[in-house]
Design a protein around this motif. Sequence first.
Motif, PDB file in Angstrom:
ATOM      1  N   THR A 146       0.845  -1.189   0.000  1.00  0.00           N
ATOM      2  CA  THR A 146       0.000   0.000   0.000  1.00  0.00           C
ATOM      3  C   THR A 146       0.883   1.243   0.000  1.00  0.00           C
ATOM      4  OG1 THR A 146      -0.167  -0.357   2.397  1.00  0.00           O
ATOM      5  CG2 THR A 146      -2.092  -0.906   1.070  1.00  0.00           C
ATOM      6  N   ALA A 147       0.521   2.200  -0.833  1.00  0.00           N
ATOM      7  CA  ALA A 147       1.317   3.419  -0.940  1.00  0.00           C
ATOM      8  C   ALA A 147       1.399   4.126   0.402  1.00  0.00           C
ATOM      9  CB  ALA A 147       0.717   4.351  -1.986  1.00  0.00           C
ATOM     10  N   ARG A 148       2.578   4.463   0.797  1.00  0.00           N
ATOM     11  CA  ARG A 148       2.917   5.249   1.989  1.00  0.00           C
ATOM     12  C   ARG A 148       2.686   4.529   3.315  1.00  0.00           C
ATOM     13  NH1 ARG A 148       7.003   8.197   2.541  1.00  0.00           N
ATOM     14  NH2 ARG A 148       6.871   9.787   4.119  1.00  0.00           N
ATOM     15  N   THR A 149       1.597   3.770   3.461  1.00  0.00           N
ATOM     16  CA  THR A 149       1.267   3.148   4.749  1.00  0.00           C
ATOM     17  C   THR A 149       1.744   1.704   4.855  1.00  0.00           C
ATOM     18  OG1 THR A 149      -0.927   2.439   3.979  1.00  0.00           O
ATOM     19  CG2 THR A 149      -0.775   4.615   5.009  1.00  0.00           C
ATOM     20  N   ALA A 150       2.492   1.197   3.871  1.00  0.00           N
ATOM     21  CA  ALA A 150       2.805  -0.228   3.825  1.00  0.00           C
ATOM     22  C   ALA A 150       3.478  -0.744   5.086  1.00  0.00           C
ATOM     23  CB  ALA A 150       3.674  -0.528   2.598  1.00  0.00           C
ATOM     24  N   ALA A 151       4.470  -0.021   5.607  1.00  0.00           N
ATOM     25  CA  ALA A 151       5.188  -0.504   6.791  1.00  0.00           C
ATOM     26  C   ALA A 151       4.275  -0.577   8.002  1.00  0.00           C
ATOM     27  CB  ALA A 151       6.384   0.402   7.080  1.00  0.00           C
ATOM     28  N   ALA A 152       3.454   0.454   8.207  1.00  0.00           N
ATOM     29  CA  ALA A 152       2.527   0.449   9.341  1.00  0.00           C
ATOM     30  C   ALA A 152       1.438  -0.598   9.144  1.00  0.00           C
ATOM     31  CB  ALA A 152       1.910   1.834   9.519  1.00  0.00           C
ATOM     32  N   ASP A 153       0.960  -0.779   7.908  1.00  0.00           N
ATOM     33  CA  ASP A 153      -0.018  -1.824   7.638  1.00  0.00           C
ATOM     34  C   ASP A 153       0.565  -3.201   7.922  1.00  0.00           C
ATOM     35  OD1 ASP A 153      -1.936  -0.014   6.846  1.00  0.00           O
ATOM     36  OD2 ASP A 153      -1.492  -0.194   4.704  1.00  0.00           O
ATOM     37  N   ALA A 154       1.838  -3.386   7.607  1.00  0.00           N
ATOM     38  CA  ALA A 154       2.488  -4.667   7.874  1.00  0.00           C
ATOM     39  C   ALA A 154       2.527  -4.969   9.370  1.00  0.00           C
ATOM     40  CB  ALA A 154       3.896  -4.672   7.293  1.00  0.00           C
ATOM     41  N   LEU A 170       8.496 -12.627  14.106  1.00  0.00           N
ATOM     42  CA  LEU A 170       8.384 -11.989  12.809  1.00  0.00           C
ATOM     43  C   LEU A 170       9.630 -11.151  12.511  1.00  0.00           C
ATOM     44  CD1 LEU A 170       4.742 -10.568  12.995  1.00  0.00           C
ATOM     45  CD2 LEU A 170       5.548 -12.156  11.243  1.00  0.00           C
ATOM     46  N   VAL A 171       9.979 -11.110  11.242  1.00  0.00           N
ATOM     47  CA  VAL A 171      10.916 -10.108  10.738  1.00  0.00           C
ATOM     48  C   VAL A 171      10.113  -9.219   9.799  1.00  0.00           C
ATOM     49  CG1 VAL A 171      12.979  -9.657   9.367  1.00  0.00           C
ATOM     50  CG2 VAL A 171      12.921 -11.611  10.938  1.00  0.00           C
ATOM     51  N   LEU A 172      10.131  -7.922  10.061  1.00  0.00           N
ATOM     52  CA  LEU A 172       9.465  -6.961   9.187  1.00  0.00           C
ATOM     53  C   LEU A 172      10.520  -6.061   8.577  1.00  0.00           C
ATOM     54  CD1 LEU A 172       6.230  -4.926   9.913  1.00  0.00           C
ATOM     55  CD2 LEU A 172       8.201  -3.868   8.815  1.00  0.00           C
ATOM     56  N   ALA A 173      10.531  -5.978   7.259  1.00  0.00           N
ATOM     57  CA  ALA A 173      11.489  -5.122   6.560  1.00  0.00           C
ATOM     58  C   ALA A 173      10.737  -4.207   5.610  1.00  0.00           C
ATOM     59  CB  ALA A 173      12.510  -5.956   5.791  1.00  0.00           C
ATOM     60  N   ALA A 174      11.093  -2.934   5.615  1.00  0.00           N
ATOM     61  CA  ALA A 174      10.562  -1.950   4.664  1.00  0.00           C
ATOM     62  C   ALA A 174      11.722  -1.482   3.807  1.00  0.00           C
ATOM     63  CB  ALA A 174       9.929  -0.773   5.402  1.00  0.00           C
ATOM     64  N   ALA A 175      11.567  -1.536   2.491  1.00  0.00           N
ATOM     65  CA  ALA A 175      12.677  -1.186   1.597  1.00  0.00           C
ATOM     66  C   ALA A 175      12.158  -0.405   0.401  1.00  0.00           C
ATOM     67  CB  ALA A 175      13.397  -2.451   1.121  1.00  0.00           C
ATOM     68  N   GLU A 176      12.925   0.598  -0.011  1.00  0.00           N
ATOM     69  CA  GLU A 176      12.540   1.433  -1.154  1.00  0.00           C
ATOM     70  C   GLU A 176      13.759   1.768  -2.003  1.00  0.00           C
ATOM     71  OE1 GLU A 176       9.583   1.899  -1.951  1.00  0.00           O
ATOM     72  OE2 GLU A 176       8.332   1.898  -0.154  1.00  0.00           O
ATOM     73  N   GLU A 177      13.494   2.070  -3.266  1.00  0.00           N
ATOM     74  CA  GLU A 177      14.487   2.551  -4.211  1.00  0.00           C
ATOM     75  C   GLU A 177      13.851   3.715  -4.957  1.00  0.00           C
ATOM     76  OE1 GLU A 177      17.463   2.101  -4.467  1.00  0.00           O
ATOM     77  OE2 GLU A 177      18.228   2.136  -6.514  1.00  0.00           O
ATOM     78  N   PRO A 178      14.615   4.754  -5.307  1.00  0.00           N
ATOM     79  CA  PRO A 178      14.020   5.915  -5.968  1.00  0.00           C
ATOM     80  C   PRO A 178      13.272   5.545  -7.245  1.00  0.00           C
ATOM     81  CG  PRO A 178      16.236   6.418  -5.249  1.00  0.00           C
ATOM     82  CD  PRO A 178      16.047   4.947  -5.035  1.00  0.00           C
ATOM     83  N   LEU A 179      12.278   6.340  -7.581  1.00  0.00           N
ATOM     84  CA  LEU A 179      11.509   6.141  -8.804  1.00  0.00           C
ATOM     85  C   LEU A 179      12.383   6.417 -10.023  1.00  0.00           C
ATOM     86  CD1 LEU A 179       8.211   7.938  -7.752  1.00  0.00           C
ATOM     87  CD2 LEU A 179       8.471   5.487  -8.184  1.00  0.00           C
ATOM     88  N   PRO A 180      12.131   5.718 -11.123  1.00  0.00           N
ATOM     89  CA  PRO A 180      12.887   6.008 -12.347  1.00  0.00           C
ATOM     90  C   PRO A 180      12.558   7.395 -12.883  1.00  0.00           C
ATOM     91  CG  PRO A 180      11.128   4.428 -12.774  1.00  0.00           C
ATOM     92  CD  PRO A 180      11.196   4.603 -11.292  1.00  0.00           C
ATOM     93  N   ALA A 181      13.452   7.921 -13.689  1.00  0.00           N
ATOM     94  CA  ALA A 181      13.278   9.276 -14.213  1.00  0.00           C
ATOM     95  C   ALA A 181      11.990   9.424 -15.004  1.00  0.00           C
ATOM     96  CB  ALA A 181      14.480   9.635 -15.085  1.00  0.00           C
ATOM     97  N   ALA A 182      11.584   8.361 -15.702  1.00  0.00           N
ATOM     98  CA  ALA A 182      10.363   8.422 -16.500  1.00  0.00           C
ATOM     99  C   ALA A 182       9.122   8.625 -15.635  1.00  0.00           C
ATOM    100  CB  ALA A 182      10.217   7.146 -17.325  1.00  0.00           C
ATOM    101  N   ARG A 183       9.228   8.303 -14.355  1.00  0.00           N
ATOM    102  CA  ARG A 183       8.109   8.489 -13.429  1.00  0.00           C
ATOM    103  C   ARG A 183       8.297   9.729 -12.555  1.00  0.00           C
ATOM    104  NH1 ARG A 183       6.046   2.655 -11.142  1.00  0.00           N
ATOM    105  NH2 ARG A 183       6.726   1.330 -12.890  1.00  0.00           N
ATOM    106  N   GLY A 184       9.239  10.549 -12.914  1.00  0.00           N
ATOM    107  CA  GLY A 184       9.455  11.778 -12.162  1.00  0.00           C
ATOM    108  C   GLY A 184      10.658  11.756 -11.260  1.00  0.00           C
ATOM    109  N   GLY A 185      11.256  10.573 -11.042  1.00  0.00           N
ATOM    110  CA  GLY A 185      12.426  10.470 -10.193  1.00  0.00           C
ATOM    111  C   GLY A 185      12.111  10.771  -8.729  1.00  0.00           C
ATOM    112  N   GLY A 186      13.160  10.934  -7.957  1.00  0.00           N
ATOM    113  CA  GLY A 186      12.983  11.211  -6.531  1.00  0.00           C
ATOM    114  C   GLY A 186      12.467  10.000  -5.784  1.00  0.00           C
ATOM    115  N   GLY A 187      11.853  10.254  -4.650  1.00  0.00           N
ATOM    116  CA  GLY A 187      11.339   9.152  -3.848  1.00  0.00           C
ATOM    117  C   GLY A 187      12.250   8.827  -2.684  1.00  0.00           C
ATOM    118  N   GLU A 188      12.203   7.584  -2.259  1.00  0.00           N
ATOM    119  CA  GLU A 188      12.899   7.170  -1.038  1.00  0.00           C
ATOM    120  C   GLU A 188      13.924   6.099  -1.344  1.00  0.00           C
ATOM    121  OE1 GLU A 188       9.382   8.060   2.183  1.00  0.00           O
ATOM    122  OE2 GLU A 188       9.660   5.998   1.509  1.00  0.00           O
ATOM    123  N   GLN A 189      14.837   5.904  -0.388  1.00  0.00           N
ATOM    124  CA  GLN A 189      15.918   4.947  -0.607  1.00  0.00           C
ATOM    125  C   GLN A 189      16.424   4.420   0.726  1.00  0.00           C
ATOM    126  OE1 GLN A 189      19.485   6.478  -2.596  1.00  0.00           O
ATOM    127  NE2 GLN A 189      19.482   4.661  -3.897  1.00  0.00           N
TER     128      GLN A 189
END
Length: 390
Positions: A146-154, A170-189
């Motif tokens: 789920t966008a933005r709330t995934a870690a808390a939802d987990a 349980l092991v809970l892991a939240a992981a992100e990589e920046p958006l590609p340039a075609a999608r505007g770039g930026g984001g989290e990492q």
Amino acid sequence: MSRVGVELAVTGVGVVSPWGDAAEAAAAAGGAAMPGADRWFDHRERLGPRGYKYLPAAAQYALAAARAALADGGRPDAVPADRRGLLLATGAGLASLFDAMDATVAGDGGAAHLSPATAPYFAVNVLGNRLAAELELKGFALTVATARTAAADALSTGALALAAGRCDTLVLAAAEEPLPAARGGGGEQGAAAFTLEPLAAARARGTRVHGTLRARSLFVPPSALRDSAGRERAAAHLTAALAGLLLGPAGGPPVPVSPGLDLDLVFDPDPDPGLDLDPGLDLVLDLDESVVGEAVALAVAGAASGGGPRATGPRLAMPSGAPEIAHPPGTHRVGCLGPAFALAHAVTSSDGPDRLVVCATGAGHVALVRVSPARPSRLTTQEPSHAEVA
């Protein structure tokens, strides 16, 4: 509908971030990627010289964060492998890889030109496979996206799994990589990882507990907020969920909160750090400028008689070079690291107050997490339950 799960004891925390692996620094940056930091993570140093080169970056981050959580005291191996579960949270962890695969398939060579090393990651739910294999997490593996709330939802999902007897740890892991340039770039990492188990089990083993988490996830349909009746129903559900989390550790009286809430602060990226916050409860708001965000803000404002906790959250110094606003107003926030790093910082701040992390998106997803850092008096009280309202 109300579903009941256990309170989660956090026995290990691991953070991997371009701003540094300290939870405070990662939380201060809000999960944002560091501009120009292309080589901040070396999988050879973090994971080993062989066997990790072709893992997607987000999978590498998650594995490194999970190892850090184990080094911090997490012990999933204290129970049999088939009693260990994995929850992987991500919003855009494989976005760049998906786009590259799409371009390859659409090209002249078609699917035959897909790399054998990366082709297995055709679906987001395989992002945590290597982590599950290395730690022998054989009870179940579930990806929450789920966008933005995934870690808390987990967290809510994990509490329900423990309550239902599907696993013992349980092991809970939240992981992100920046958006590609075609999608505007930026984001989290980066990534954050937590080792979790019922508080009673952690006490029985005599293990150190960083603190406890109680979580609720709700869905507030934006269309339901178009009329007064829908807004009233949404307010009732939100208020009930907040009231449950504002109760003290053993179902006791509500914790004291500061009177009044200036709603302008909810959307203010730089509130006055001189506000006189009540030490009983700190609030971390992660809302967008949507009707759902406004409904959540109003519910928070009325969560306690006479007002609610102030919407400043912990005031952390931004790391050098960090963007002034990690997620500017009006941007579509996909990643879940901002809330995840806020939780990591809150639960490892043993001298800090309880914190309520509130996250909501215009799509209707709402997640609430009460973080109670470990104190001797708290860890000898009766273990409460948590309710998720869906």
